[in-house]
Design an enzyme around this catalytic site. Structure first.
Site, PDB file in Angstrom:
ATOM      1  N   VAL A  67       0.812  -1.227   0.000  1.00  0.00           N
ATOM      2  CA  VAL A  67       0.000   0.000   0.000  1.00  0.00           C
ATOM      3  C   VAL A  67       0.843   1.274   0.000  1.00  0.00           C
ATOM      4  O   VAL A  67       0.308   2.356  -0.204  1.00  0.00           O
ATOM      5  CB  VAL A  67      -1.000   0.048   1.180  1.00  0.00           C
ATOM      6  CG1 VAL A  67      -2.090  -1.002   1.012  1.00  0.00           C
ATOM      7  CG2 VAL A  67      -0.302  -0.062   2.521  1.00  0.00           C
ATOM      8  N   TYR A 154       6.795   6.073  15.558  1.00  0.00           N
ATOM      9  CA  TYR A 154       5.480   5.404  15.604  1.00  0.00           C
ATOM     10  C   TYR A 154       4.470   6.338  16.261  1.00  0.00           C
ATOM     11  O   TYR A 154       3.390   6.592  15.732  1.00  0.00           O
ATOM     12  CB  TYR A 154       5.609   4.099  16.393  1.00  0.00           C
ATOM     13  CG  TYR A 154       4.353   3.246  16.414  1.00  0.00           C
ATOM     14  CD1 TYR A 154       3.968   2.522  15.282  1.00  0.00           C
ATOM     15  CD2 TYR A 154       3.566   3.150  17.555  1.00  0.00           C
ATOM     16  CE1 TYR A 154       2.827   1.725  15.295  1.00  0.00           C
ATOM     17  CE2 TYR A 154       2.423   2.362  17.576  1.00  0.00           C
ATOM     18  CZ  TYR A 154       2.064   1.644  16.452  1.00  0.00           C
ATOM     19  OH  TYR A 154       0.921   0.857  16.463  1.00  0.00           O
ATOM     20  N   THR A 243     -12.371   8.313  17.738  1.00  0.00           N
ATOM     21  CA  THR A 243     -11.278   7.357  17.918  1.00  0.00           C
ATOM     22  C   THR A 243     -11.627   6.502  19.128  1.00  0.00           C
ATOM     23  O   THR A 243     -11.739   7.005  20.243  1.00  0.00           O
ATOM     24  CB  THR A 243      -9.928   8.072  18.133  1.00  0.00           C
ATOM     25  OG1 THR A 243      -9.608   8.805  16.945  1.00  0.00           O
ATOM     26  CG2 THR A 243      -8.817   7.079  18.410  1.00  0.00           C
TER      27      THR A 243
END
Ligand SMILES: NC(=O)c1ccc[n+]([C@@H]2O[C@H](COP(=O)([O-])OP(=O)(O)OC[C@H]3O[C@@H](n4cnc5c(N)ncnc54)[C@H](OP(=O)(O)O)[C@@H]3O)[C@@H](O)[C@H]2O)c1
Length: 255
Positions: A67, A154, A243
């Protein structure tokens, strides 16, 4: 539970193992038509075989693609349109902690995988999601996108992924596309990073759990999948730009 997802066209990236595989299984269990994407064709094929056997009411197809490559990402959406006639649900699950290269290379590669590839998939699927009448995007971020923790590249890229999703949720709500996020805590499974650490250092991991996870154990991929399938369904019709932590209380963030 019947969430009304039977026959819907669902694309799940990073679906050959771990959380993505459980998400694909969750949609297959609902009788959806699911397109599984990952780079490794062999694992992808064996995962698809397992899902077809377990959920004969579902349609399970695969496309091997990276991707982070724009052409291959376009092939994923084109394959869903060709095989299923459109895209109703897009789950951007492919993601990782990138540890190779210089600090700057790690940050760029993290953004490429965790942010850019997700928004590229969204843009590629946009008109199909808008035409669906039930269009939904669920991006898989992390509790470490909401608070300090994890390697910096991250942490930073998952925070950006959450912000990107929120911004798109507001922009696309008028198109009838709901965009939401799921933020897992530490999820353990065979072959995953927490599963490996559990085997290598069971005592250390028990101490980690006691200190970090009020729920008293690691989460499992199926618990993440349940939240994703719900958010993608019409049962979550008024959930836009959320979220949802799936973390056994691990997150300490107030937001
Ligand atoms: N596990 C956790 O504790 C945890 C916690 C919070 C958030 N998350 C997030 O949840 C998601 C899944 O995590 P996981 O632990 O299940 O990961 P994983 O076990 O490493 O699986 C990742 C999946 O994505 C595929 N993938 C990786 N890079 C790809 C690429 N460039 N293009 C297409 N597919 C790709 C992998 O297959 P190939 O290698 O064959 O491509 C595999 O199917 C990630 O976004 C991760 O950041 C995980």
């Amino acid at each position: 539970m019947d969430l009304g997802l039977a026959g819907r066209s669902v694309v799940v990236t990073g679906a050959s193992r771990g959380i993505g595989r459980a998400i694909a299984a969750g949609f297959a269990a609902e009788g959806a038509r699911v397109l599984l994407c990952a780079r490794g064709a062999e694992t992808l094929a064996s995962t698809a075989m397992i899902l077809r056997t377990a959920y004969p009411g579902a349609t399970v197809e695969t496309v091997a693609a990276d991707v982070t490559d724009a052409d291959q990402a376009a092939t994923v959406i084109a394959t869903a349109v060709e095989r299923f006639g459109g895209v109703d649900v897009l789950v951007n699950n492919a993601g990782a902690t990138v540890r190779d290269g210089s600090v700057e290379e790690r940050w760029r590669a993290s953004f490429d995988l965790n942010v850019i590839s997700a928004l590229r998939m969204m843009e590629l699927a946009k008109r199909h999601l808008a035409a669906s009448g039930h269009g939904a995007v669920v991006n898989i971020s992390s509790i470490y996108g909401r608070e300090a923790g994890g390697p910096p590249q991250y942490n930073g890229s998952k925070a950006a992924q959450i912000a990107m999703s929120k911004a798109y949720a507001l922009e696309w709500a008028g198109l009838g596309i709901r965009v939401n996020n799921v933020a897992p805590g530490s999820i353990a499974f065979e072959g995953g990073s927490w599963g490996r650490r559990l085997k290598e250092d069971p005592e250390g991991m028990q101490a980690f759990i006691a200190q970090q996870i009020p729920g008293g154990r690691f989460g499992n991929p199926e618990e993440v999948a349940a939240a994703v399938v719900f958010l993608a369904s019409d049962a979550a019709s008024w959930v836009i730009g959320a979220t949802l932590n799936v973390d056994g209380g691990q997150s300490r963030s107030n937001i």
